[in-house]
Write a protein that holds these residues in place. Structure first.
Motif, PDB file in Angstrom:
ATOM      1  N   SER A  88      17.761 -16.832  31.746  1.00 35.44           N
ATOM      2  CA  SER A  88      16.409 -17.476  32.702  1.00 35.44           C
ATOM      3  C   SER A  88      17.109 -18.044  33.566  1.00 35.44           C
ATOM      4  N   ILE A  89      16.281 -18.042  34.106  1.00 29.37           N
ATOM      5  CA  ILE A  89      15.963 -18.812  35.388  1.00 29.37           C
ATOM      6  C   ILE A  89      17.486 -20.056  35.907  1.00 29.37           C
ATOM      7  N   ASP A  90      17.391 -21.062  34.545  1.00 33.12           N
ATOM      8  CA  ASP A  90      18.219 -21.849  34.550  1.00 33.12           C
ATOM      9  C   ASP A  90      19.336 -21.753  34.340  1.00 33.12           C
ATOM     10  N   THR A  91      19.656 -20.945  33.275  1.00 33.84           N
ATOM     11  CA  THR A  91      21.177 -20.308  32.828  1.00 33.84           C
ATOM     12  C   THR A  91      21.510 -19.577  34.447  1.00 33.84           C
ATOM     13  N   LEU A  92      20.816 -18.575  35.066  1.00 34.21           N
ATOM     14  CA  LEU A  92      21.271 -17.973  36.118  1.00 34.21           C
ATOM     15  C   LEU A  92      21.586 -18.897  37.629  1.00 34.21           C
ATOM     16  N   SER A  93      20.585 -19.663  37.559  1.00 34.16           N
ATOM     17  CA  SER A  93      21.376 -21.067  38.699  1.00 34.16           C
ATOM     18  C   SER A  93      22.517 -21.648  38.646  1.00 34.16           C
ATOM     19  N   VAL A  94      22.861 -21.757  36.893  1.00 32.35           N
ATOM     20  CA  VAL A  94      23.997 -22.658  37.086  1.00 32.35           C
ATOM     21  C   VAL A  94      25.515 -21.911  37.271  1.00 32.35           C
ATOM     22  N   VAL A  95      24.741 -20.444  36.525  1.00 39.95           N
ATOM     23  CA  VAL A  95      26.007 -19.556  36.661  1.00 39.95           C
ATOM     24  C   VAL A  95      26.359 -19.290  38.499  1.00 39.95           C
ATOM     25  N   ILE A  96      25.610 -19.163  39.271  1.00 43.78           N
ATOM     26  CA  ILE A  96      25.656 -18.770  40.360  1.00 43.78           C
ATOM     27  C   ILE A  96      26.323 -20.385  41.188  1.00 43.78           C
ATOM     28  N   LEU A  97      25.772 -21.506  40.741  1.00 45.12           N
ATOM     29  CA  LEU A  97      27.019 -22.999  40.983  1.00 45.12           C
ATOM     30  C   LEU A  97      28.883 -22.500  40.102  1.00 45.12           C
ATOM     31  N   ALA A  98      28.358 -22.048  39.100  1.00 47.74           N
ATOM     32  CA  ALA A  98      29.870 -21.975  38.315  1.00 47.74           C
ATOM     33  C   ALA A  98      31.114 -21.313  38.691  1.00 47.74           C
ATOM     34  N   LEU A  99      29.965 -19.399  39.414  1.00 48.31           N
ATOM     35  CA  LEU A  99      30.654 -18.658  40.397  1.00 48.31           C
ATOM     36  C   LEU A  99      31.603 -18.918  41.522  1.00 48.31           C
ATOM     37  N   HIS A 100      30.555 -19.719  42.143  1.00 47.61           N
ATOM     38  CA  HIS A 100      30.958 -20.390  43.473  1.00 47.61           C
ATOM     39  C   HIS A 100      31.884 -21.582  43.127  1.00 47.61           C
ATOM     40  N   CYS A 101      31.938 -21.939  42.426  1.00 48.01           N
ATOM     41  CA  CYS A 101      33.141 -23.424  41.871  1.00 48.01           C
ATOM     42  C   CYS A 101      34.135 -22.363  41.846  1.00 48.01           C
TER      43      CYS A 101
END
Length: 425
Positions: free
Chosen positions: A154-167
């Motif tokens: 989902s778009i939501d999951t992919l967005s949070v994955v990006i945020l988590a990988l950045h962190c």
């Protein structure tokens, strides 16, 4: 708290007012208390002023609700997602989730697998923003989510994955840029012509946070995405529901969920608490009243170093899309000198090079340099390039020259030209 640009100040004020007005008689928001306080904290620091009794009562209600859930865990188990948002809310509110009434909520979160991919990703984002290192196995899972070809997340999951990988990358895991870029590329393919993602307000708000956190240098329709989000605000200030309004609130404060990791909490000294937020670490001038952390590299001692043992580097600053303002300094320094040391030497020599930084995970994040501060919603950012040939002002270097390490970890090589460019991306 530092002040960041907002989308529209009256719109943000109306949204905050509407959210606060949705509180129940117990000063909470039911099952949405943690999410709401997290969103409010990111969107509006003034509501949490020490003299605001309403904010204090709502914070106590959050703690009470969480204590009751922990007490009744057999009857009503805490889901991974609910625990994760509580951890992030506590961190944002300057509470320690690792010592919550004798419970280590971060460790508890680490022992939960999560039922769905979104919860797995959000749990790792919460773990990271709480200052705890994300396990390698969890990093691998995030990478798998960002690269799986046969599964559409989902778009939501992919967005949070990006945020988590950045962190996680800011925790000195600098080998994640390829996967982040790949995930961002995938996410961008889902942007519709009207600027939305998945034709959904909540998904668009999360995707917009992921894009802003990525300091995206490519082409994407950021303006239309913002317009799509703002077009959903109603006359009462809300975005239709508490769920959707909470997703938009951080953006209206110029922030994303990653900013939880950049929290500024009161310092405790001799059993007293400062009345104001602790200042961002300043490295502006020698003799600054703000203490410099002991782990920062001091100015190199050249007294016992011969000219043959020194290496040469040039530090360049560009300001503006066309680099209309540009200046540089050249230094001869010992081998293994960090770029942070160069920056401090430049600031002492020339006030145009003064800078400010904040802690991000275990490193430093430069947010203000030469009097110019990053502006997320205007897409003005400082990007650091390591070059071997003199750049032409205003001509963008290839992305391969972007430095992937923090200023403390970047070791100078002989002949390096380090370019910090403040421009709109």
């Amino acid at each position: 708290m530092d002040e960041r640009p907002v989308l529209v100040l009256p719109a943000a004020a109306r949204a905050v007012e509407w959210v606060v007005g949705q509180r129940r008689a117990d000063w909470g928001w039911g099952s949405d208390t943690a999410h709401t306080l997290l969103a409010l904290r990111l969107a509006n620091a003034t509501w949490f002023a020490p003299e605001n009794l309403d904010a204090q009562l709502s914070t106590k209600q959050l703690e009470l609700e969480l204590v009751l859930r922990l007490w009744k865990h057999r009857e009503l188990p805490l889901t991974t997602g609910h625990l994760a948002v509580n951890v992030m809310a506590l961190v944002a509110l300057c509470r320690d989730p690792r010592a919550f009434y004798s419970k280590d909520l971060v460790a508890m979160l680490g022992h939960q697998e999560g039922g769905v991919d979104f919860e797995v990703a959000f749990a790792q984002l919460a773990t990271c923003t709480a200052g705890h290192h994300v396990r390698k196995s969890r990093i691998r899972r995030l990478v798998e989510m960002s690269t799986e070809r046969n599964k559409i997340h989902s778009i939501d999951t992919l967005s949070v994955v990006i945020l988590a990988l950045h962190c996680a990358q800011h925790q000195r895991r600098h080998d994640l840029k390829h996967f982040i870029d790949q995930a961002v590329h995938t996410l961008l393919h889902h942007q519709a012509a009207d600027g939305s993602f998945n034709k959904n307000l909540h998904s668009t708000a999360l995707a917009l946070q992921a894009m802003l956190s990525s300091q995206l240098a490519g082409s994407w329709n950021a303006t239309r995405a913002q317009e799509y989000v703002m077009s959903h605000q109603r006359p009462d200030g809300s975005f239709g529901s508490l769920f959707d309004t909470n997703a938009v609130l951080p953006l209206m404060g110029g922030r994303t969920l990653l900013d939880v990791a950049l929290r500024r909490c009161p310092r405790v000294t001799h059993d007293t608490i400062d009345s104001e937020d602790a200042p961002v670490d300043e490295f502006d001038m020698p003799g600054d009243s703000v203490p410099v952390p002991s782990d920062l590299t001091p100015r190199p001692d050249l007294s016992n170093t011969t000219a043959e043992e020194l290496i040469k580097t040039t530090y360049i600053i560009w300001k503006g899309n066309n680099a209309s303002t540009h200046y540089n300094l050249t230094f001869n320094v010992p081998v293994n000198t960090t770029f942070l040391t160069i920056m401090k030497m430049a600031a002492e020599q020339d006030e145009r090079f003064v800078f400010s930084a904040s802690h991000w995970g275990n490193g430093l994040y430069i947010h203000t340099l030469a009097g110019a501060k990053e502006q997320k919603l205007g897409y003005w950012f400082w990007l650091l390039y390591r070059l071997r040939e003199a750049p032409v002002p205003g001509v963008k270097p290839d992305n391969k020259f972007v430095v992937g390490t923090g200023v403390q970890e970047t070791i100078i090589n002989d002949g390096d030209l380090l370019l910090f460019w403040y421009h709109q991306i």
